[in-house]
Write a protein that holds these residues in place. Structure first.
Motif, short mmCIF file in Angstrom:
data_model
loop_
_atom_site.label_atom_id
_atom_site.label_comp_id
_atom_site.label_asym_id
_atom_site.label_seq_id
_atom_site.Cartn_x
_atom_site.Cartn_y
_atom_site.Cartn_z
N SER A 22 0.83 -1.20 0.00
CA SER A 22 0.00 0.00 0.00
C SER A 22 0.87 1.26 0.00
O SER A 22 1.58 1.52 0.98
N PRO A 23 0.81 2.05 -1.07
CA PRO A 23 1.57 3.31 -1.09
C PRO A 23 1.24 4.24 0.08
O PRO A 23 2.11 4.94 0.59
N ALA A 29 4.96 5.60 6.82
CA ALA A 29 6.24 5.15 7.36
C ALA A 29 7.34 6.16 7.06
O ALA A 29 8.17 6.47 7.93
N ARG A 30 7.36 6.69 5.85
CA ARG A 30 8.38 7.68 5.47
C ARG A 30 8.23 8.97 6.29
O ARG A 30 9.23 9.56 6.68
N GLY A 36 11.04 3.15 2.96
CA GLY A 36 9.90 2.33 2.57
C GLY A 36 9.99 1.85 1.14
O GLY A 36 10.51 2.54 0.28
N ILE A 37 9.47 0.65 0.91
CA ILE A 37 9.41 0.07 -0.42
C ILE A 37 7.97 -0.40 -0.65
O ILE A 37 7.41 -1.14 0.16
N VAL A 38 7.39 0.02 -1.77
CA VAL A 38 6.08 -0.50 -2.16
C VAL A 38 6.33 -1.80 -2.90
O VAL A 38 6.99 -1.83 -3.94
N ARG A 39 5.82 -2.89 -2.34
CA ARG A 39 6.03 -4.21 -2.94
C ARG A 39 4.96 -4.44 -4.00
O ARG A 39 3.78 -4.51 -3.68
N ILE A 46 13.14 -7.67 -4.65
CA ILE A 46 14.54 -8.09 -4.63
C ILE A 46 15.42 -7.02 -5.26
O ILE A 46 16.47 -6.68 -4.71
N ALA A 47 15.01 -6.46 -6.37
CA ALA A 47 15.78 -5.40 -7.03
C ALA A 47 15.89 -4.17 -6.15
O ALA A 47 16.96 -3.55 -6.04
N ALA A 48 14.80 -3.80 -5.49
CA ALA A 48 14.81 -2.63 -4.61
C ALA A 48 15.74 -2.84 -3.42
O ALA A 48 16.48 -1.94 -3.04
N LEU A 49 15.74 -4.03 -2.85
CA LEU A 49 16.62 -4.33 -1.73
C LEU A 49 18.08 -4.29 -2.17
O LEU A 49 18.94 -3.74 -1.46
N LYS A 50 18.39 -4.84 -3.32
CA LYS A 50 19.76 -4.81 -3.84
C LYS A 50 20.22 -3.37 -4.06
O LYS A 50 21.37 -3.03 -3.76
N THR A 51 19.34 -2.52 -4.55
CA THR A 51 19.66 -1.11 -4.76
C THR A 51 20.03 -0.45 -3.44
O THR A 51 20.88 0.45 -3.41
#
Length: 56
Positions: A22-23, A29-30, A36-39, A46-51
């Protein structure tokens, strides 16, 4: 809810990562100082976490 978690587990929001689909929840959270990452899908997460320097 966030404030209870911060206090109960002695967390600094700037050291926390919140992942949700949920955006609106990510925006809250921000505003509290978390990253925060919107899944949207598994690969996106996975790409967002690696970044962010987090490798699984």
């Amino acid at each position: 809810m966030y404030h209870i978690l911060f206090k109960r587990f002695n967390l600094n929001p700037s050291n926390c990562l919140f992942i949700d689909d949920s955006p609106a929840n990510i925006e809250t959270a921000r505003k509290l100082g978390m990253e925060g990452i919107v899944r949207k899908e598994q690969q996106n997460l996975i790409a967002a976490l690696k970044t962010m320097g987090i490798h699984l």
